[in-house]
Design a protein around this motif. Sequence first.
Motif, PDB file in Angstrom:
ATOM      1  N   LEU A  56      26.859  39.734  67.235  1.00 12.31           N
ATOM      2  CA  LEU A  56      27.799  39.370  66.148  1.00 12.31           C
ATOM      3  C   LEU A  56      26.596  38.073  65.525  1.00 12.31           C
ATOM      4  O   LEU A  56      26.071  37.139  66.736  1.00 12.31           O
ATOM      5  CB  LEU A  56      28.765  38.314  66.703  1.00 12.31           C
ATOM      6  N   MET A  57      26.064  38.066  64.251  1.00 13.83           N
ATOM      7  CA  MET A  57      25.245  37.503  64.176  1.00 13.83           C
ATOM      8  C   MET A  57      25.029  36.286  63.105  1.00 13.83           C
ATOM      9  O   MET A  57      25.342  36.732  61.783  1.00 13.83           O
ATOM     10  CB  MET A  57      23.960  38.249  64.066  1.00 13.83           C
ATOM     11  N   VAL A  58      24.981  34.755  63.095  1.00 16.18           N
ATOM     12  CA  VAL A  58      24.858  34.601  61.938  1.00 16.18           C
ATOM     13  C   VAL A  58      23.197  33.631  61.710  1.00 16.18           C
ATOM     14  O   VAL A  58      22.210  34.090  62.585  1.00 16.18           O
ATOM     15  CB  VAL A  58      25.583  33.217  62.297  1.00 16.18           C
ATOM     16  N   THR A  59      23.532  34.360  60.632  1.00 18.79           N
ATOM     17  CA  THR A  59      21.832  34.399  59.597  1.00 18.79           C
ATOM     18  C   THR A  59      21.297  34.330  58.754  1.00 18.79           C
ATOM     19  O   THR A  59      22.306  34.388  57.457  1.00 18.79           O
ATOM     20  CB  THR A  59      21.439  36.303  60.216  1.00 18.79           C
ATOM     21  N   HIS A  60      20.246  33.355  57.877  1.00 24.60           N
ATOM     22  CA  HIS A  60      20.495  33.070  57.276  1.00 24.60           C
ATOM     23  C   HIS A  60      19.005  34.760  56.251  1.00 24.60           C
ATOM     24  O   HIS A  60      18.215  34.233  54.468  1.00 24.60           O
ATOM     25  CB  HIS A  60      19.481  32.405  56.366  1.00 24.60           C
ATOM     26  N   ALA A  62      26.758  41.253  60.576  1.00 29.07           N
ATOM     27  CA  ALA A  62      26.078  39.957  60.557  1.00 29.07           C
ATOM     28  C   ALA A  62      27.146  39.193  59.789  1.00 29.07           C
ATOM     29  O   ALA A  62      27.670  39.901  58.651  1.00 29.07           O
ATOM     30  CB  ALA A  62      24.919  39.558  59.122  1.00 29.07           C
ATOM     31  N   ILE A  63      26.929  37.495  59.976  1.00 23.73           N
ATOM     32  CA  ILE A  63      27.308  36.627  59.545  1.00 23.73           C
ATOM     33  C   ILE A  63      26.641  35.805  58.250  1.00 23.73           C
ATOM     34  O   ILE A  63      26.045  35.174  58.818  1.00 23.73           O
ATOM     35  CB  ILE A  63      28.430  36.334  60.677  1.00 23.73           C
ATOM     36  N   ILE A  64      26.846  36.259  56.961  1.00 24.65           N
ATOM     37  CA  ILE A  64      26.114  35.051  56.295  1.00 24.65           C
ATOM     38  C   ILE A  64      27.179  33.660  55.455  1.00 24.65           C
ATOM     39  O   ILE A  64      28.306  34.489  55.351  1.00 24.65           O
ATOM     40  CB  ILE A  64      25.346  35.892  54.802  1.00 24.65           C
ATOM     41  N   GLY A  65      26.223  33.622  55.161  1.00 25.69           N
ATOM     42  CA  GLY A  65      27.599  31.860  53.545  1.00 25.69           C
ATOM     43  C   GLY A  65      26.886  30.663  53.936  1.00 25.69           C
ATOM     44  O   GLY A  65      26.055  30.162  54.665  1.00 25.69           O
ATOM     45  N   PRO A  66      27.258  30.401  52.843  1.00 27.91           N
ATOM     46  CA  PRO A  66      27.059  28.878  52.633  1.00 27.91           C
ATOM     47  C   PRO A  66      26.407  27.922  53.983  1.00 27.91           C
ATOM     48  O   PRO A  66      27.793  28.165  54.420  1.00 27.91           O
ATOM     49  CB  PRO A  66      27.500  28.097  51.664  1.00 27.91           C
ATOM     50  N   SER A  67      26.076  26.887  54.042  1.00 25.39           N
ATOM     51  CA  SER A  67      26.368  26.147  55.394  1.00 25.39           C
ATOM     52  C   SER A  67      27.704  25.118  55.236  1.00 25.39           C
ATOM     53  O   SER A  67      28.255  24.770  54.566  1.00 25.39           O
ATOM     54  CB  SER A  67      24.595  24.998  55.288  1.00 25.39           C
ATOM     55  N   GLY A  68      28.345  24.731  56.666  1.00 23.37           N
ATOM     56  CA  GLY A  68      29.415  24.147  56.406  1.00 23.37           C
ATOM     57  C   GLY A  68      30.928  25.533  56.160  1.00 23.37           C
ATOM     58  O   GLY A  68      31.534  24.669  56.534  1.00 23.37           O
ATOM     59  N   SER A  69      30.571  26.374  55.941  1.00 27.08           N
ATOM     60  CA  SER A  69      31.226  27.664  55.923  1.00 27.08           C
ATOM     61  C   SER A  69      32.188  28.045  56.824  1.00 27.08           C
ATOM     62  O   SER A  69      32.920  28.945  57.367  1.00 27.08           O
ATOM     63  CB  SER A  69      31.247  28.764  55.138  1.00 27.08           C
ATOM     64  N   GLY A  70      31.355  27.214  58.451  1.00 30.21           N
ATOM     65  CA  GLY A  70      32.548  28.152  60.131  1.00 30.21           C
ATOM     66  C   GLY A  70      31.391  29.401  60.230  1.00 30.21           C
ATOM     67  O   GLY A  70      32.386  29.503  61.090  1.00 30.21           O
ATOM     68  N   LYS A  71      30.289  29.937  59.800  1.00 33.70           N
ATOM     69  CA  LYS A  71      29.560  30.384  60.560  1.00 33.70           C
ATOM     70  C   LYS A  71      29.868  30.513  61.847  1.00 33.70           C
ATOM     71  O   LYS A  71      30.010  30.996  62.218  1.00 33.70           O
ATOM     72  CB  LYS A  71      28.173  30.705  59.551  1.00 33.70           C
ATOM     73  N   SER A  72      28.927  29.194  62.240  1.00 34.38           N
ATOM     74  CA  SER A  72      28.226  29.037  63.452  1.00 34.38           C
ATOM     75  C   SER A  72      29.780  28.623  64.064  1.00 34.38           C
ATOM     76  O   SER A  72      30.095  28.956  65.702  1.00 34.38           O
ATOM     77  CB  SER A  72      27.454  27.902  63.426  1.00 34.38           C
TER      78      SER A  72
END
Lengths: 219, 281
Positions: free
Chosen positions: B228-232, B57-67
Amino acid sequence: MNFFDWPFALEILPRLLDASLATLGIALAGFAIAVVLGLFLAIGRRSRQRWLSWPITGLIEFIRSTPLLIQVYFLFYVLPNYGLQLSALQAGIIGIALHYACYTAEVYRAGLDAVPRAQWEAVTALNMRPWTAYRDVILPQALRPVLPALGNYLISILKDTPVLSAITVVEIMQRAKNIGSESFRYLEPITLVGLFFLILSLGLAWCVRRLENRMEPAR
Amino acid sequence: MNTPVQPDGTLSPTLGPEQPEQPEQPMVRFAGVTKRYGELTVLDGLDLDVQEGEKVAIIGPSGSGKSTLLRALMTLEEIDEGVIEVDGEPLTHMPDASGRLVRANTRHLRRVRGNVGMVFQSFNLFPHMSVRQNVMEAPVQVLGLAKSEARERAEELLAMVGLEDKLEHFPAQLSGGQQQRVAIARALAMRPKVMLFDEVTSALDPELCGEVLNVIRRLGEAHNLTMLMVTHQMGFAREFADRVCFFHQGRIHEQGTPDELFNQPREDRTREFLSAVNEAS
């Protein structure tokens, strides 16, 4: 004052009818080529390969910026000097097809631009080839909204066919002029030509509307 | 555990130091991957190894490059530096005759990309195709499956995501959660080894998230799929992932098991982010 001579009009009607079929045939043939060619031009123009997109862009801008009359003159009177002899009918159809392919290409471009980028991302994620993606995913979505615009060009083409009388194609206008110069009466033939165009245009517009309705998705 | 940071982020076939605790070749490897938009550096020499079957899981603030990370792996974004490998093969590069890595040709790109599937935030279904056609399209056109076989596969997968009664529906007739489940089935129909989930519940009403997350949960249990999952959805990340990466300014700022990252974060940034998220929910 020269009033409308009904018996004369009736007399020339079969000859004009005959020539109106030629007009309709030329318009349909030119349109058929233009919509196919225009699609390839539009897709080619969007290509990332500049050797492909730049010449196509140039061609489209060139043809759209010069009159149809000059283009058909060129095809019919100039090309034979370079060994390409086209009949008046061939030159006329090719001229109309090329000219309007460049217009329909711009219509397609608008339709293709309207398909969301996300659809391209979906086909990429599914590893689809560009050709399959266009055929199955992008074009079906791009075409429906531009059908009315394409249909309008069919009617434009129909109304532009008299230009071909300048290169001796015997379509309805040429036939009417011939009748006029034989009989010294222009009122009846030219009026009838106008009427024919009205009827043909309305008929084609009706066909285009029917086609659009049939393309409505079943939801 | 810290990811080894490559000092020079250059294109090089030697991909970082050996990791003795993970002797096997990773299913996905980012080595020194950099992506810039003009002045902005979205991925900054990123290193990340994901093992086969691992759920990250990939977390982090928006604009941090996750997507961007997922999109680069799906080849939706071109990278400026570094190498991405999938199942041991470079994705956007290929070795030339002398073994040096050069830009991949279309054929190589398509072959390696075929290992990866992706589900998007906005579903991106084909609106003019029925649910069944959406799932059948790529297997028939790309994998060359017979229609009957593709149909069987589509119906099987749609049953798995609980939509066996919606085969003839069009996307516009479905709820967001249903559409997203179709999108998952569509991606799975290509039998990828790696699945990417890019904020797949972010566009959904809260009450519809559960049905989608349940499908992903079942998927994780039943298959040895690398995910791999980008998630909030921190709750879901905590329960589902083997490893959670906290992304900040184009790098993995901190990573660890869900327990490590959520309960004992070491970095200030991570703590700040987690407390901000907790306040919001």
